[in-house]
Structures are given as C-alpha cells and as structure tokens.
Scaffold this active site. Structure first.
Site, PDB file in Angstrom:
ATOM      1  N   SER A  42       0.832  -1.203   0.000  1.00 41.31           N
ATOM      2  CA  SER A  42       0.000   0.000   0.000  1.00 41.31           C
ATOM      3  C   SER A  42       0.864   1.249   0.000  1.00 41.31           C
ATOM      4  O   SER A  42       1.648   1.477   0.932  1.00 41.31           O
ATOM      5  CB  SER A  42      -0.906   0.007   1.221  1.00 41.31           C
ATOM      6  OG  SER A  42      -1.605   1.234   1.303  1.00 41.31           O
ATOM      7  N   HIS A  83      -0.914  -1.044  -4.522  1.00 35.93           N
ATOM      8  CA  HIS A  83      -2.228  -0.671  -4.006  1.00 35.93           C
ATOM      9  C   HIS A  83      -2.243   0.814  -3.706  1.00 35.93           C
ATOM     10  O   HIS A  83      -1.404   1.322  -2.951  1.00 35.93           O
ATOM     11  CB  HIS A  83      -2.545  -1.462  -2.736  1.00 35.93           C
ATOM     12  CG  HIS A  83      -3.936  -1.266  -2.246  1.00 35.93           C
ATOM     13  ND1 HIS A  83      -5.006  -1.957  -2.772  1.00 35.93           N
ATOM     14  CD2 HIS A  83      -4.444  -0.446  -1.291  1.00 35.93           C
ATOM     15  CE1 HIS A  83      -6.114  -1.587  -2.142  1.00 35.93           C
ATOM     16  NE2 HIS A  83      -5.806  -0.656  -1.248  1.00 35.93           N
ATOM     17  N   ASP A 119      -4.618   3.943  -2.393  1.00 38.97           N
ATOM     18  CA  ASP A 119      -5.830   4.340  -1.682  1.00 38.97           C
ATOM     19  C   ASP A 119      -6.203   5.778  -2.013  1.00 38.97           C
ATOM     20  O   ASP A 119      -5.455   6.703  -1.701  1.00 38.97           O
ATOM     21  CB  ASP A 119      -5.624   4.205  -0.174  1.00 38.97           C
ATOM     22  CG  ASP A 119      -5.571   2.757   0.275  1.00 38.97           C
ATOM     23  OD1 ASP A 119      -6.488   2.000  -0.081  1.00 38.97           O
ATOM     24  OD2 ASP A 119      -4.606   2.387   0.978  1.00 38.97           O
ATOM     25  N   MET A 162      -8.767   8.684  -1.143  1.00 43.41           N
ATOM     26  CA  MET A 162      -9.712   9.105  -0.103  1.00 43.41           C
ATOM     27  C   MET A 162     -10.124  10.545  -0.351  1.00 43.41           C
ATOM     28  O   MET A 162      -9.278  11.387  -0.666  1.00 43.41           O
ATOM     29  CB  MET A 162      -9.071   8.966   1.278  1.00 43.41           C
ATOM     30  CG  MET A 162      -8.539   7.578   1.580  1.00 43.41           C
ATOM     31  SD  MET A 162      -7.824   7.492   3.237  1.00 43.41           S
ATOM     32  CE  MET A 162      -6.967   5.909   3.151  1.00 43.41           C
ATOM     33  N   HIS A 189      -8.020   1.716  -5.122  1.00 47.67           N
ATOM     34  CA  HIS A 189      -9.151   1.547  -4.208  1.00 47.67           C
ATOM     35  C   HIS A 189      -9.716   2.934  -3.922  1.00 47.67           C
ATOM     36  O   HIS A 189      -9.083   3.738  -3.240  1.00 47.67           O
ATOM     37  CB  HIS A 189      -8.640   0.880  -2.925  1.00 47.67           C
ATOM     38  CG  HIS A 189      -9.661   0.767  -1.848  1.00 47.67           C
ATOM     39  ND1 HIS A 189      -9.310   0.543  -0.527  1.00 47.67           N
ATOM     40  CD2 HIS A 189     -11.015   0.843  -1.859  1.00 47.67           C
ATOM     41  CE1 HIS A 189     -10.403   0.475   0.212  1.00 47.67           C
ATOM     42  NE2 HIS A 189     -11.452   0.666  -0.566  1.00 47.67           N
ATOM     43  N   MET A 216     -12.032   5.204  -2.079  1.00 46.21           N
ATOM     44  CA  MET A 216     -12.879   5.419  -0.903  1.00 46.21           C
ATOM     45  C   MET A 216     -13.486   6.803  -1.038  1.00 46.21           C
ATOM     46  O   MET A 216     -13.047   7.773  -0.412  1.00 46.21           O
ATOM     47  CB  MET A 216     -12.042   5.275   0.373  1.00 46.21           C
ATOM     48  CG  MET A 216     -11.658   3.843   0.666  1.00 46.21           C
ATOM     49  SD  MET A 216     -10.430   3.697   1.991  1.00 46.21           S
ATOM     50  CE  MET A 216      -8.924   3.742   1.019  1.00 46.21           C
ATOM     51  N   MET A 226     -12.320  -5.079   4.095  1.00 45.16           N
ATOM     52  CA  MET A 226     -11.575  -4.160   4.941  1.00 45.16           C
ATOM     53  C   MET A 226     -11.475  -4.763   6.339  1.00 45.16           C
ATOM     54  O   MET A 226     -12.494  -5.045   6.979  1.00 45.16           O
ATOM     55  CB  MET A 226     -12.263  -2.797   4.999  1.00 45.16           C
ATOM     56  CG  MET A 226     -12.257  -2.029   3.688  1.00 45.16           C
ATOM     57  SD  MET A 226     -10.590  -1.695   3.062  1.00 45.16           S
ATOM     58  CE  MET A 226      -9.892  -0.730   4.411  1.00 45.16           C
ATOM     59  N   ASP A 272      -7.448  -5.992   3.392  1.00 43.17           N
ATOM     60  CA  ASP A 272      -6.651  -4.784   3.599  1.00 43.17           C
ATOM     61  C   ASP A 272      -6.883  -4.260   5.005  1.00 43.17           C
ATOM     62  O   ASP A 272      -8.019  -3.981   5.393  1.00 43.17           O
ATOM     63  CB  ASP A 272      -7.060  -3.723   2.564  1.00 43.17           C
ATOM     64  CG  ASP A 272      -6.274  -2.430   2.709  1.00 43.17           C
ATOM     65  OD1 ASP A 272      -5.334  -2.371   3.516  1.00 43.17           O
ATOM     66  OD2 ASP A 272      -6.612  -1.469   1.990  1.00 43.17           O
TER      67      ASP A 272
END
Length: 239
Positions: A22, A47, A49, A51, A80, A82, A151, A191
């Site tokens: 990540s 990976h 993230d 957000m 990913h 979010m 998650m 994750d």
C-alpha cells in the site's frame, strides 16, 4: 494491455498468493524509489488508496498522481477509491491508469452498472466492504467481479489494528464463492493490519490477495518483508 500475471508462484497447483504493497505507508518524498523497491522485492500489484475527505475523513491520492505512477510502474495499479460518488468519478480513475478499480458497495447507487462499465474498458472490477457491512451484499453480483476487498480495519488511515471478525466474514465469502462455483474466478483481497501474525488466518479463510502498508514499507528490506508475508500465507492457504 497490462500483464496481470502474478509474481507470486503457484505452489502444488494452488492459487498464487498476491502481495500488494500500500502506497499509503511509503515515503511519499521518495515515491519512485519506494515503488521500485517494492517491485524489486517481489510485489504483485501496487495498491493505491484514494480518499476524498467525505466517504472517509482522510484525504490522500488523486488523478494526477495515478497518471504519474502509471508512467513509472511495471506492475498493475490496484486503485481503491474510498469516495462518496464512485458512480460519477470511476471513469476518470480508469482513464488515469487504474488497472484494477475497487469501489465501496456502501457508496454506489448502481453497483452492477458500475462493474459492467469497468469491465467494458478492459479493467478488473472489485467491490470493497467496510468491517460492519455484511458480505451478503455482494452475493448478487459476485459472478461479475474480479475480486472482493474485505476491509479488516475501518477505512481512512493506515497503521490500524486488525479486526478479528474479518476472518469469519472471509470464511462466509469463500463458502459463497464455492457455492456459486466461482473458485479461481473471484479473488478475495484483504486490507488492514496485515502482518506475518495476521495473514495466516486470512489465508486459511480463503483470501489470496493481501494489501500491506507498514508491514512492507515499514521495513528496510522490502524483499524479505514481502517474502515473509507470502511464506506465511502459503503455509495456511486452502485453495
């Protein structure tokens, strides 16, 4: 076309264990060096993230960074999102370089439509579930997915403690994958709080894709960190 072949070897005919470091835990002032170290260490995917400060409290990466990462990465970008509006913004992340795109079932209004859109441009769709979300919410679209992301922490920040109830959720999801005869077609990804101490239980429950942040970027020797995670998962996996 991006090569999705894993670096992790299949052993004894079983599904390979995939490790996705990540980026959230990397030193962002040395981001290219960090990515290269993970790739040389044996990572399978990167990976990333995203957000938005709405669906989760934190703000992280966006479209410009993903475009830049796509230019320097030799591995698939596992993005990913979010975000509160995945139906509206997913296409932008696909155009920016996401090879795998995971959105939250809690945030979308039209999950099946969004999955089909991702597939229509040759990318891999995934659905993420927060710790309190029942896995049964993905059962109606399971056959259309490439992966389900469980998650194992509440999303928003790295470095959190692994939530033990995720193991039972993974068993339930794996049982449904088997019931629908989707073994080898739908991957279970996990994750949050993944380390050499927690990865074995998730592998035994059916997970084969593991996102780890500080469990990889928190160590100077990235190759050994990735190898240790893969060894622990391989010892306990069931498929």
């Amino acid at each position: 076309m991006t090569d999705f072949s894993p670096v992790g070897d299949s052993v004894d005919g079983k599904s390979p264990i995939l490790i996705a470091p990540s980026l959230l835990a990397a030193n962002l002032l040395r981001i290219e060096t960090e990515l290269v170290s993970a790739e040389k260490g044996g990572a399978d995917w990167h990976h990333i993230d995203v957000m938005d400060g709405h669906f989760v409290a934190n703000l992280t990466f966006g479209l410009p960074l993903i475009r830049q990462l796509k230019q320097i990465s030799s591995l698939p970008l596992d993005v990913h999102i979010m975000v509160a509006n995945p139906d509206a913004v997913s296409s932008m992340y696909l155009k920016s370089g996401a090879d795998l795109l995971t959105f939250h079932i809690e945030a979308t209004h039209h999950a099946h439509r969004l999955v089909e859109m991702i597939k229509s441009v040759g990318k891999k769709p995934g659905v993420a579930l927060n710790p309190a979300t029942p896995v049964s919410q993905v059962f109606p679209i399971l056959a259309d997915l490439h992966h389900v992301l469980l998650m194992s922490v509440n999303p928003g920040f790295g470095g959190q403690k692994f939530i033990e109830s995720t193991v039972a959720k993974c068993h339930e999801l794996q049982a449904e994958i088997q019931r629908q005869h989707l073994e080898g077609q739908v991957l279970i990804q996990v994750d949050g709080g993944i380390s050499s101490e927690t990865i074995g239980a998730m592998a035994h429950a059916g997970a084969t894709v593991f996102v780890a942040g500080s469990g990889i970027y928190g160590y100077h020797n990235r190759k050994e960190a990735i190898s240790q995670l893969r060894r622990e998962a391989q010892k306990h996996r069931v498929s």
